[in-house]
Write a protein that holds these residues in place. Structure first.
Motif, PDB file in Angstrom:
ATOM      1  N   VAL A 170       0.742   5.098  -2.086  1.00 16.10           N
ATOM      2  CA  VAL A 170       0.867   6.423  -1.481  1.00 16.10           C
ATOM      3  C   VAL A 170       2.010   7.198  -2.125  1.00 16.10           C
ATOM      4  O   VAL A 170       1.872   8.374  -2.481  1.00 16.10           O
ATOM      5  CB  VAL A 170       1.082   6.306   0.042  1.00 16.10           C
ATOM      6  CG1 VAL A 170       1.351   7.668   0.662  1.00 16.10           C
ATOM      7  CG2 VAL A 170      -0.125   5.649   0.708  1.00 16.10           C
ATOM      8  N   GLU A 171       3.150   6.540  -2.293  1.00 14.47           N
ATOM      9  CA  GLU A 171       4.308   7.197  -2.886  1.00 14.47           C
ATOM     10  C   GLU A 171       4.062   7.542  -4.354  1.00 14.47           C
ATOM     11  O   GLU A 171       4.531   8.572  -4.847  1.00 14.47           O
ATOM     12  CB  GLU A 171       5.544   6.302  -2.754  1.00 14.47           C
ATOM     13  CG  GLU A 171       6.024   6.100  -1.325  1.00 14.47           C
ATOM     14  CD  GLU A 171       6.364   7.412  -0.642  1.00 14.47           C
ATOM     15  OE1 GLU A 171       7.043   8.255  -1.275  1.00 14.47           O
ATOM     16  OE2 GLU A 171       5.930   7.611   0.507  1.00 14.47           O
ATOM     17  N   ARG A 201       0.813  -1.215   0.000  1.00  7.99           N
ATOM     18  CA  ARG A 201       0.000   0.000   0.000  1.00  7.99           C
ATOM     19  C   ARG A 201       0.848   1.268   0.000  1.00  7.99           C
ATOM     20  O   ARG A 201       0.485   2.266  -0.637  1.00  7.99           O
ATOM     21  CB  ARG A 201      -0.962   0.013   1.191  1.00  7.99           C
ATOM     22  CG  ARG A 201      -1.776   1.292   1.238  1.00  7.99           C
ATOM     23  CD  ARG A 201      -2.960   1.231   2.168  1.00  7.99           C
ATOM     24  NE  ARG A 201      -3.620   2.512   2.196  1.00  7.99           N
ATOM     25  CZ  ARG A 201      -4.399   2.987   1.246  1.00  7.99           C
ATOM     26  NH1 ARG A 201      -4.631   2.270   0.165  1.00  7.99           N
ATOM     27  NH2 ARG A 201      -4.965   4.177   1.340  1.00  7.99           N
ATOM     28  N   GLN A 202       1.961   1.261   0.702  1.00  7.34           N
ATOM     29  CA  GLN A 202       2.805   2.449   0.738  1.00  7.34           C
ATOM     30  C   GLN A 202       3.282   2.834  -0.650  1.00  7.34           C
ATOM     31  O   GLN A 202       3.508   4.014  -0.939  1.00  7.34           O
ATOM     32  CB  GLN A 202       4.006   2.216   1.666  1.00  7.34           C
ATOM     33  CG  GLN A 202       4.856   3.466   1.908  1.00  7.34           C
ATOM     34  CD  GLN A 202       4.075   4.617   2.512  1.00  7.34           C
ATOM     35  OE1 GLN A 202       3.133   4.399   3.278  1.00  7.34           O
ATOM     36  NE2 GLN A 202       4.443   5.841   2.166  1.00  7.34           N
TER      37      GLN A 202
END
Length: 673
Positions: free
Chosen positions: A571-572, A567-568
């Motif tokens: 976001v990035e 998931r990160q």
């Protein structure tokens, strides 16, 4: 034009003449103190009880420089709390809940300000300029909530610090607010402390320390709240992309006046939302079919406003699937709920949230955001008589037609006063029975707004369509034959394969056709620019491995988004820190990434739903690039004559050809409004 050093010398001369006190009647605070300080400072730090956009009038002479140079303004202000806000804070059971309410209140101040479309032109211009300042970090806002006493109060400290490029600083305290009235019209008094005056030096240091202590959230008895990322995004969406030219340079000593620029107010483009609301209020139930990115959530909230205003609504159920969407709905509904004249309680029942019983015990004045898988439990406990004044909202309503959900929820919706389904297209792929179930439970489609209409109105951007032809390898053809062998075997065993099962298995072969990676590699030799700001949709992780190898030879800022542990990476990517994201189905629904420029469809379903959702990701308008033109890259089967005969004899129709024709026509659509 003066050199920077000459400007500093001029500024230092002006600032050195500042007095130690200014009082209305004897001096004009705006002209004699604030104007020269704002004109020559490089930073303005201000803690104040009240701030309004009218401060721009007070800042008039300095605004051209504030806009042109890297002048930063930091403001700590006190939210004006309504009686409902104060009551909600007083009722908060613990610091976690209180903190959540403070964040909602702070964000709502910004949201309310941006929604004031009926203000005079001058106020609208000031609001646009303030939004531009916030969006470009020239103005940073933080909100102060005193907590040194039991009852909610207001932040009434009034200090300020001007920092100048030659190293001096000026601090002040006094009664003036940061507004045109505070600077120029009210009867006010301020004490001024100058760093170059020995008697003032310690007071300047003290005021700087006091401000920084409050700004960093370290001040005892004071809670500081920053704008959430959602609120900042709202400001950036609202703000002009170009620096507004609302003040000319001073001319022969004449005070500059507002120039009212021609500002595009795009509300007319979204008139379909109000049309949809009116239609829903007439029918009371049904499916709202609107293309991705055209405002299904906002339309729903407008409908809820009307129902609540007319006292036709006791409670609300919002249901969908997926943590991303459920979290997104929770944030939206929380902002909506606290704004209502009588705020709704917001409850959640998904993942680690378990508030179903609270809603069942008292649905009046409550909203519950609940995963679709938990609806059966809610319906079992919810009295049918209590449903008459409730609305149930199904986002991504096509998911309601899955076999397991049908079995659990059949016949459960009729008793609700209002039923609303939301989807880009409600038809389920290969599942007519599931589609019929949706219409039986929720109602027919009562309003449609298509991708074509959205592009014509400028709500979504225009796009180019590039299709890459591929052919089936002998191994692909063998895999297709194996599907038919399994179909024949199932028939002999007395459990025949359904048409849906057959189509799904056949489509999997086309989605993972062996020649696609090689075709893609050839394309990138001259088209590597198309993997920047790009999401690549593939069928599964295994098929993605050779794609990653190909991409690696062109760029290095790429990542996968296959599961929750990735998931990160999403976001990035949304922040622009990743150029290319490779994924399966995880972000087909409900994720808004405006900087997305291209999508590449290695895998795409026969039904239009998935494709609409996927290309809708990159057709959203980006305020930072108003002339955005997206690109959709697709893979289309080029069957030879022998293969076509084989496909026709088996009753197969090329989904690739259907999609290619549809997207080719859609890519020709141009904005009309």
């Amino acid at each position: 034009m003066n050199s920077p050093s000459a400007q500093n010398l001029e500024g230092k001369t002006v600032i050195s003449k500042l007095a130690g006190n200014y009082r209305s009647g004897k001096a004009n605070l705006g002209k004699d103190f604030f104007a020269p300080c704002l004109k020559h400072c490089i930073q303005y730090r201000r803690a104040v009880g009240y701030f309004s956009s009218g401060a721009l009038i007070a800042w008039a002479e300095a605004l051209p420089r504030i806009a042109a140079d890297a002048v930063k303004i930091q403001l700590i202000i006190s939210p004006e709390l309504s009686s409902e806000d104060k009551a909600a804070l007083a009722r908060a059971m613990d610091e976690l809940e209180c903190g959540k309410l403070r964040q909602i209140i702070a964000d709502q101040i910004v949201k309310d300000a941006l929604s004031l479309t009926d203000q005079p032109d001058s106020a609208q211009v000031r609001l646009h300029f303030l939004a531009w300042m916030v969006a470009n970090e020239r103005l940073v806002l933080r909100f102060a909530f005193p907590q040194h006493v039991n009852q909610p109060g207001i932040f009434h400290e009034k200090i300020g610090i001007f920092d100048f490029p030659w190293g001096d600083a000026v601090a002040f305290t006094g009664s003036a607010n940061e507004s045109n009235h505070g600077h120029n019209q009210n009867y006010e008094s301020i004490d001024v402390y100058r760093s170059w005056v020995i008697a003032d030096e310690e007071r300047v240091k003290t005021k700087i320390e006091e401000f920084e202590e409050a700004w960093s959230g370290q001040a005892i008895g004071l809670k500081i709240v920053q704008l959430s990322q959602e609120a900042i995004k709202l400001v950036r969406d609202y703000a002009p992309t170009e620096k507004p030219n609302i003040f000319p340079e001073p001319n022969n000593g004449v005070t500059p006046q507002f120039i009212i620029p021609t500002l595009e107010v795009p509300d007319y483009r979204w008139r379909h939302q109000q049309e949809a609301v009116e239609k829903f209020l007439q029918v009371g139930h049904g499916v709202l079919e609107m293309a991705t990115g055209t405002g299904k959530t906002r339309t729903t909230l407008k409908a809820l406003n009307r129902l609540d205003d007319e006292n036709k609504l006791d409670g609300i159920i919002v249901s969908t699937t997926g943590t991303d969407l459920l979290d997104q709905w929770s944030k939206e509904i929380e902002l909506w709920a606290i704004k209502r004249p009588k705020p709704f309680r917001v409850l959640k029942h998904y993942n680690s949230h378990h508030q179903l019983e609270s809603f069942v015990n008292n649905p009046k004045g409550a909203v519950i955001v609940i995963s679709r898988e938990k609806l059966a439990s809610l319906f079992k406990r919810l009295n049918k008589n209590a449903r008459k004044n409730l609305i149930i909202v199904h986002d991504e309503v096509h998911g309601l037609g899955s076999p397991s959900i049908r079995e659990q929820l059949k016949g459960q919706h009729e008793s609700f006063g209002y039923r609303l389904g939301l989807s880009a297209t409600p038809e389920r792929e290969y599942d007519a029975e599931g589609t019929d179930f949706i219409f039986e439970e929720i109602g027919d489609v009562f309003f449609q707004f298509s991708l074509k209409e959205a592009i014509e109105r400028g709500i979504l951007c225009e796009f180019d369509y590039i299709y890459l032809p591929y052919q089936l390898t002998d191994n692909d053809k063998q895999r297709l034959q194996q599907v038919y062998f399994r179909k024949a075997a199932r028939l002999r065993q007395g459990s025949p394969m359904s048409d849906t099962e057959l189509w799904i298995e056949l489509s999997r072969v086309y989605k993972t056709a062996e020649q696609k990676p090689d075709v893609f590699a050839d394309f990138l030799r001259t088209g590597s620019q198309f993997i920047n700001s790009t999401i690549i949709f593939i069928e599964n992780r295994e098929f993605g491995e050779p794609i990653l190898d190909i991409i690696h030879s062109h760029i290095h800022r790429y990542r996968t988004y296959y599961a929750d542990d990735d998931r990160q990476n999403l976001v990035e990517f949304a922040k622009g820190n990743i150029d290319c994201l490779i994924t399966c189905h995880r972000i087909s629904q409900g994720i808004d990434i405006k900087n997305l420029q291209n999508v590449i469809l290695f895998s795409s379903a026969r039904a239009k739903l998935e494709t609409i959702q996927r290309i809708g990701r990159c057709l959203r308008i980006n305020p930072e690039t108003p002339q955005k033109q997206s690109t959709v890259i697709d893979f289309v089967l080029q069957a030879d004559e022998e293969d076509k005969k084989e496909m026709n004899s088996n009753g197969e129709i090329s989904a690739d050809e259907e999609r290619c024709q549809w997207l080719s026509e859609l890519s020709k659509v141009r904005r009309k409004e």
